[in-house]
Design a protein around this motif. Sequence first.
Motif, PDB file in Angstrom:
ATOM      1  N   LYS A 155      -0.223   3.320  -4.314  1.00  0.00           N
ATOM      2  CA  LYS A 155      -1.471   2.540  -4.346  1.00  0.00           C
ATOM      3  C   LYS A 155      -2.120   2.530  -2.970  1.00  0.00           C
ATOM      4  O   LYS A 155      -3.337   2.546  -2.843  1.00  0.00           O
ATOM      5  CB  LYS A 155      -1.184   1.107  -4.795  1.00  0.00           C
ATOM      6  CG  LYS A 155      -0.842   0.973  -6.249  1.00  0.00           C
ATOM      7  CD  LYS A 155      -1.980   0.343  -6.972  1.00  0.00           C
ATOM      8  CE  LYS A 155      -1.645  -0.192  -8.317  1.00  0.00           C
ATOM      9  NZ  LYS A 155      -1.271   0.733  -9.329  1.00  0.00           N
ATOM     10  N   ARG A 156      -1.295   2.512  -1.915  1.00  0.00           N
ATOM     11  CA  ARG A 156      -1.828   2.508  -0.550  1.00  0.00           C
ATOM     12  C   ARG A 156      -2.669   3.765  -0.312  1.00  0.00           C
ATOM     13  O   ARG A 156      -3.759   3.685   0.249  1.00  0.00           O
ATOM     14  CB  ARG A 156      -0.710   2.428   0.475  1.00  0.00           C
ATOM     15  CG  ARG A 156      -1.230   2.496   1.913  1.00  0.00           C
ATOM     16  CD  ARG A 156      -0.116   2.485   2.919  1.00  0.00           C
ATOM     17  NE  ARG A 156       0.504   1.192   3.067  1.00  0.00           N
ATOM     18  CZ  ARG A 156       0.043   0.230   3.858  1.00  0.00           C
ATOM     19  NH1 ARG A 156      -1.059   0.407   4.539  1.00  0.00           N
ATOM     20  NH2 ARG A 156       0.655  -0.916   3.963  1.00  0.00           N
ATOM     21  N   GLN A 157      -2.174   4.926  -0.742  1.00  0.00           N
ATOM     22  CA  GLN A 157      -2.928   6.163  -0.567  1.00  0.00           C
ATOM     23  C   GLN A 157      -4.267   6.089  -1.302  1.00  0.00           C
ATOM     24  O   GLN A 157      -5.303   6.473  -0.766  1.00  0.00           O
ATOM     25  CB  GLN A 157      -2.143   7.361  -1.114  1.00  0.00           C
ATOM     26  CG  GLN A 157      -1.015   7.837  -0.250  1.00  0.00           C
ATOM     27  CD  GLN A 157      -0.286   8.978  -0.936  1.00  0.00           C
ATOM     28  OE1 GLN A 157       0.234   8.806  -2.033  1.00  0.00           O
ATOM     29  NE2 GLN A 157      -0.257  10.127  -0.277  1.00  0.00           N
ATOM     30  N   LEU A 158      -4.218   5.622  -2.537  1.00  0.00           N
ATOM     31  CA  LEU A 158      -5.436   5.577  -3.343  1.00  0.00           C
ATOM     32  C   LEU A 158      -6.442   4.571  -2.794  1.00  0.00           C
ATOM     33  O   LEU A 158      -7.645   4.845  -2.737  1.00  0.00           O
ATOM     34  CB  LEU A 158      -5.087   5.266  -4.798  1.00  0.00           C
ATOM     35  CG  LEU A 158      -4.178   6.297  -5.483  1.00  0.00           C
ATOM     36  CD1 LEU A 158      -3.803   5.830  -6.877  1.00  0.00           C
ATOM     37  CD2 LEU A 158      -4.833   7.661  -5.529  1.00  0.00           C
ATOM     38  N   ILE A 159      -5.969   3.405  -2.374  1.00  0.00           N
ATOM     39  CA  ILE A 159      -6.867   2.398  -1.798  1.00  0.00           C
ATOM     40  C   ILE A 159      -7.461   2.910  -0.489  1.00  0.00           C
ATOM     41  O   ILE A 159      -8.645   2.723  -0.215  1.00  0.00           O
ATOM     42  CB  ILE A 159      -6.146   1.053  -1.607  1.00  0.00           C
ATOM     43  CG1 ILE A 159      -5.846   0.449  -2.974  1.00  0.00           C
ATOM     44  CG2 ILE A 159      -6.975   0.090  -0.772  1.00  0.00           C
ATOM     45  CD1 ILE A 159      -4.970  -0.776  -2.932  1.00  0.00           C
ATOM     46  N   ASN A 160      -6.645   3.591   0.326  1.00  0.00           N
ATOM     47  CA  ASN A 160      -7.182   4.191   1.542  1.00  0.00           C
ATOM     48  C   ASN A 160      -8.215   5.259   1.213  1.00  0.00           C
ATOM     49  O   ASN A 160      -9.201   5.424   1.933  1.00  0.00           O
ATOM     50  CB  ASN A 160      -6.061   4.769   2.405  1.00  0.00           C
ATOM     51  CG  ASN A 160      -5.272   3.698   3.114  1.00  0.00           C
ATOM     52  OD1 ASN A 160      -5.733   2.569   3.275  1.00  0.00           O
ATOM     53  ND2 ASN A 160      -4.074   4.041   3.538  1.00  0.00           N
ATOM     54  N   GLY A 161      -8.018   5.981   0.122  1.00  0.00           N
ATOM     55  CA  GLY A 161      -9.015   6.952  -0.326  1.00  0.00           C
ATOM     56  C   GLY A 161     -10.315   6.281  -0.728  1.00  0.00           C
ATOM     57  O   GLY A 161     -11.409   6.769  -0.422  1.00  0.00           O
ATOM     58  N   ILE A 162     -10.204   5.143  -1.416  1.00  0.00           N
ATOM     59  CA  ILE A 162     -11.403   4.380  -1.799  1.00  0.00           C
ATOM     60  C   ILE A 162     -12.123   3.895  -0.546  1.00  0.00           C
ATOM     61  O   ILE A 162     -13.350   4.007  -0.432  1.00  0.00           O
ATOM     62  CB  ILE A 162     -11.010   3.193  -2.715  1.00  0.00           C
ATOM     63  CG1 ILE A 162     -10.509   3.709  -4.058  1.00  0.00           C
ATOM     64  CG2 ILE A 162     -12.179   2.239  -2.896  1.00  0.00           C
ATOM     65  CD1 ILE A 162      -9.842   2.663  -4.921  1.00  0.00           C
TER      66      ILE A 162
END
Length: 129
Positions: free
Chosen positions: A20-27
């Motif tokens: 989730k950290r990767q995806l939120i950082n992507g957002i």
Amino acid sequence: MLEPLLPQGIKAGRPPMHTKRQLINGIRFRTRTGVPRRDLPERYGPGETVYGLFRRWQRDGAWHRILEQLQARADAKGLITWDISVDSTITRAHQHAAGARKRGTCRSSHPAASSPSPTTTDQDAPVAD
């Protein structure tokens, strides 16, 4: 610190490949830079996956809940000042709020100044061979 605020979606099936950290950082990266999904760096995961998470949380109100909870925590610690000041030098009215219509400037009283187009008769029309 942010982990307890995130929606917990437990699904059956294959485990996620990206955290989730990767995806939120992507957002966050897309929001900050404005890059298209296809130009998102690989370290954030596939652009479609990042967008899918963003859109899913947007639809179910997760982003709004996260913001409210973060604001409540910051307010409890005294980190937010809720004072609002409106100065008339920065307040603007809409351009149509500048005043009422002046007398005698009605558009219907001034007909359009255009000449009528010449009519074409059978004698003026070109003849096909």
